[in-house]
Structures are given as C-alpha cells and as structure tokens.
Design a protein around this motif. Structure first.
Motif, PDB file in Angstrom:
ATOM      1  N   PRO A   1      -2.368   5.543  -1.386  1.00  0.00           N
ATOM      2  CA  PRO A   1      -2.933   4.617  -0.428  1.00  0.00           C
ATOM      3  C   PRO A   1      -3.678   3.363  -1.495  1.00  0.00           C
ATOM      4  CG  PRO A   1      -3.194   6.651   0.454  1.00  0.00           C
ATOM      5  CD  PRO A   1      -2.620   6.934  -0.740  1.00  0.00           C
TER       6      PRO A   1
ATOM      7  N   ARG B   1      -2.828  -4.690  -0.458  1.00  0.00           N
ATOM      8  CA  ARG B   1      -3.595  -4.854   0.812  1.00  0.00           C
ATOM      9  C   ARG B   1      -2.495  -5.180   1.719  1.00  0.00           C
ATOM     10  NH1 ARG B   1      -6.128  -8.809   3.891  1.00  0.00           N
ATOM     11  NH2 ARG B   1      -8.207  -8.284   4.614  1.00  0.00           N
TER      12      ARG B   1
ATOM     13  N   ARG C   1      -0.908  -1.865   2.935  1.00  0.00           N
ATOM     14  CA  ARG C   1      -2.020  -1.002   3.529  1.00  0.00           C
ATOM     15  C   ARG C   1      -2.183  -1.295   5.145  1.00  0.00           C
ATOM     16  NH1 ARG C   1      -5.289  -1.722  -0.687  1.00  0.00           N
ATOM     17  NH2 ARG C   1      -6.511  -2.804   0.262  1.00  0.00           N
TER      18      ARG C   1
ATOM     19  N   ALA D   1      -7.424  -3.960   6.199  1.00  0.00           N
ATOM     20  CA  ALA D   1      -6.848  -2.881   5.630  1.00  0.00           C
ATOM     21  C   ALA D   1      -7.751  -1.320   5.605  1.00  0.00           C
ATOM     22  CB  ALA D   1      -6.658  -3.283   4.032  1.00  0.00           C
TER      23      ALA D   1
END
Length: 129
Positions: free
Chosen positions: A3, A8, A11, A112
C-alpha cells in the motif's frame, strides 16, 4: 505491491472499491427517495451492479478513484452497466462515493487514509441529480 508504494489515487480507488463491495459495512450507504420508490427487485439488482461495477474508463473516471458510475435500464426492463445498444435507456441510476471526516461533518482531509475518512455511498435516480 505494498500500500505504501501505491499512488494516492490507487489507494483511494481501492478504498472506494471496498466501500462499494461492502455497502453499509465499509461505508455509509444511502439512497434517495426516488431510488427507494423503485420496485424492490430493481433496487436489489441495481445494488448488485454497483457492488460489481467495473466499467471505469478515462471518460467516466478521469482521476482514477472509481467513485462514480451509471446503471441503465434498457427498453426490456433489464438493468446493465452498459449504455443500451438499441435506443436510449428507460431509466438511469447514478451512484457516487464521497469522502468525509470521521464525524461526517466535513470533507476528509485525506481520502487515502481510512483512519481519518468515512465514505458515503449515495444511489439516486439520474433525474434527482
């Protein structure tokens, strides 16, 4: 890919996917009065299509966050994620995801980051938008 190494937008997209796929658990799910006025079978089918929605393109998802989509009812009454091939749709339903702060008072400072964000999924008739 961890992750941390995701962009961004990716995510956010993954969190939005999770919210759609676990409506009411991974997000707050709401429906407008017009959508709730549809027959239960239609509401159920549309919710299923929202959960499995995967027709994102640069035209309908320019930021790559997978936060909006359209479901169509064709002339035969079938619900689909594709624009009907024959004629215009008899009904359109929009769904959208918004990112709020944990108290649901303001927009999230960081969509995010799930620790500071709650998602709200709204399903509505296009005519109510």
């Amino acid at each position: 890919m961890s992750p941390v190494s995701l962009s961004r937008s990716e995510r956010i997209a993954r969190l939005n996917d999770r919210a759609r796929q676990a409506m009411g658990l991974a997000c707050v799910a709401v429906a407008t009065e017009g959508f709730r006025g549809l027959p239960e079978a239609d509401q159920s089918r549309v919710r299923e299509l929202v959960e499995t929605y995967d027709v994102f393109t640069p035209d309908n998802d320019p930021y790559g966050e997978r936060d909006f989509g359209t479901i169509y009812r064709d002339a035969d009454g079938r619900w689909t994620t594709s624009y009907p091939a024959q004629g215009k749709p008899s009904e359109k339903v929009f769904w959208k995801l918004d990112a709020y702060d944990r108290a649901l008072q303001f927009g999230s400072e960081d969509p995010a980051n799930p620790a500071v964000t709650r998602r709200v999924l709204t399903i509505m008739l296009a005519s109510e938008y």
